[in-house]
Design a protein around this motif. Structure first.
Motif, PDB file in Angstrom:
ATOM      1  N   LEU A  41       6.342  13.557 -25.654  1.00  0.00           N
ATOM      2  CA  LEU A  41       7.372  13.794 -24.643  1.00  0.00           C
ATOM      3  C   LEU A  41       6.818  14.656 -23.519  1.00  0.00           C
ATOM      4  N   ALA A  42       6.053  15.680 -23.868  1.00  0.00           N
ATOM      5  CA  ALA A  42       5.435  16.538 -22.853  1.00  0.00           C
ATOM      6  C   ALA A  42       4.437  15.739 -22.017  1.00  0.00           C
ATOM      7  N   VAL A  43       3.652  14.862 -22.679  1.00  0.00           N
ATOM      8  CA  VAL A  43       2.705  14.011 -21.953  1.00  0.00           C
ATOM      9  C   VAL A  43       3.459  13.085 -21.011  1.00  0.00           C
ATOM     10  N   PHE A  44       4.558  12.511 -21.487  1.00  0.00           N
ATOM     11  CA  PHE A  44       5.365  11.613 -20.650  1.00  0.00           C
ATOM     12  C   PHE A  44       5.856  12.337 -19.396  1.00  0.00           C
ATOM     13  N   LEU A  45       6.416  13.523 -19.578  1.00  0.00           N
ATOM     14  CA  LEU A  45       6.933  14.280 -18.433  1.00  0.00           C
ATOM     15  C   LEU A  45       5.809  14.686 -17.488  1.00  0.00           C
ATOM     16  N   PHE A  46       4.691  15.121 -18.054  1.00  0.00           N
ATOM     17  CA  PHE A  46       3.567  15.562 -17.231  1.00  0.00           C
ATOM     18  C   PHE A  46       3.002  14.411 -16.406  1.00  0.00           C
ATOM     19  N   VAL A  47       2.701  13.282 -17.058  1.00  0.00           N
ATOM     20  CA  VAL A  47       2.090  12.160 -16.352  1.00  0.00           C
ATOM     21  C   VAL A  47       3.065  11.554 -15.343  1.00  0.00           C
TER      22      VAL A  47
END
Length: 269
Positions: A41-47
Motif C-alpha cells: 500500500l505504501a509502495v502504491f501511494l508512493f509510486v
C-alpha cells in the motif's frame, strides 16, 4: 482589446501540487522505514503520487519552455502553477495514466498544454517546446535510478529499491512513447516544424488517433509489445536496473493481488 498575458500569481505553485508532493514524501518515508503493515500500500501511494508529480513536471516543462519562447499567455492558463487539473481534463491527465499503470505497468502520456504557436518564432523553439516534456521524464528516470548506476545501494531498503525501479520503468516507457514520431505525440511535435506544409496538412487529421494506434499495437500485437519492452529493459539495464527490481516493484505496487513470496524473500519479509 488586449488580453492579460502573465502575472506573478499565475506562477505560484498550486496547493494541489504541494499536497501531492507531500503524499509522495510521506509515503516514500513509509516505504523506506517499513512503517506500514502492508508495504504494498505504501509502495502504491508512493509510486502513484510520484508518477502524478512527474506528469505535472512534464507538462510544466512544455509550458515553461513555451512561455520563454514567446507565448506569454501560458501563465493566464494556469500551466505554470503545476496544478494537474490545469492540464486539459482530469480524466485524461490523471485518471487514465494511473489506470494504465495499474493495468499494464506502462507510463501513459498524460494531459496537454495548449500553446499559441503563432506567438512563437523559429523552428528550433517549436521543437524544443515539444521535446521539453519527455526530456523531463528522462531526467526523472536518471534521478530514480541514481542509486543503481552510482552503485550506492548499500543502506537502501530492498522494497524502496523495488519502488524506485518500477517508478523508473514508468518514466522510461513514458519517455519512449512520447518521443515516437507519431502524430499527437511529442516526438512528432519535435519534427513537425521541419516538415513541408503539404505533409503537415496531410498528417494533421491523424493526430487525435495517434496515441490510440500506438496502444492498439502495443496491447494486441505481441511482436510490437515484446520489442517495446525489450527496448525499455535494455535502457533500464544501462541504468543499472534489472528485471528482478522492476518485476518486484510491480508486484508490490499491485498489493491487492497478495504479496509475492519470491520478492518478499529478498526483502526479508
Amino acid at each position: 482589446m488586449p488580453t492579460r498575458t502573465s502575472h506573478r500569481g499565475d506562477r505560484r505553485i498550486s496547493p494541489v501540487f504541494l499536497g501531492i508532493a507531500a503524499v509522495t514524501a510521506v509515503s516514500g518515508w513509509a516505504v523506506w522505514t517499513d512503517f506500514a503493515d502492508v508495504p504494498g500500500l505504501a509502495v502504491f501511494l508512493f509510486v502513484t503520487s510520484a508518477w502524478i508529480v512527474s506528469l505535472c513536471l512534464h507538462e510544466y516543462a512544455h509550458a515553461r519552455t513555451a512561455f520563454h519562447s514567446g507565448d506569454l499567455s501560458i501563465g493566464a492558463k494556469g500551466y505554470l502553477t503545476l496544478n494537474p487539473f490545469a492540464y486539459t481534463h482530469a480524466l485524461l491527465s490523471i485518471v487514465l495514466p494511473v489506470l494504465f499503470v495499474i493495468m499494464g505497468g506502462i507510463g501513459l502520456p498524460g494531459g496537454a498544454v495548449f500553446i499559441d504557436r503563432g506567438r512563437i518564432q523559429g523552428r528550433w523553439k517549436h521543437s524544443l517546446i515539444s521535446a521539453a516534456g519527455p526530456l523531463t521524464n528522462v531526467l526523472f528516470a536518471v534521478v530514480c535510478t541514481a542509486p543503481f548506476w552510482l552503485n550506492a545501494l548499500d543502506g537502501v531498503p530492498v522494497v524502496f529499491r523495488y519502488a524506485l525501479a518500477f517508478l523508473a520503468l514508468l518514466q522510461v516507457t513514458a519517455a519512449i512513447l512520447n518521443f515516437l514520431p507519431v502524430p499527437g505525440l511529442d516526438g512528432y511535435g519535435v519534427i513537425e516544424p521541419w516538415l513541408s506544409h503539404r505533409i503537415r496538412r496531410q498528417v494533421e487529421p491523424l493526430a487525435p488517433f495517434g496515441l490510440i494506434l500506438v496502444f492498439v499495437l502495443l496491447f494486441f500485437i505481441p511482436e510490437v509489445n515484446n520489442a517495446f519492452f525489450d527496448g525499455v529493459d535494455a535502457v533500464l539495464r544501462q541504468l543499472g536496473v534489472g528485471d528482478l527490481e522492476t518485476g518486484c516493484g510491480l508486484d508490490y505496487y499491485r498489493f491487492w493481488q497478495g504479496e509475492n513470496a519470491f520478492c518478499a524473500s529478498f526483502a526479508g519479509r
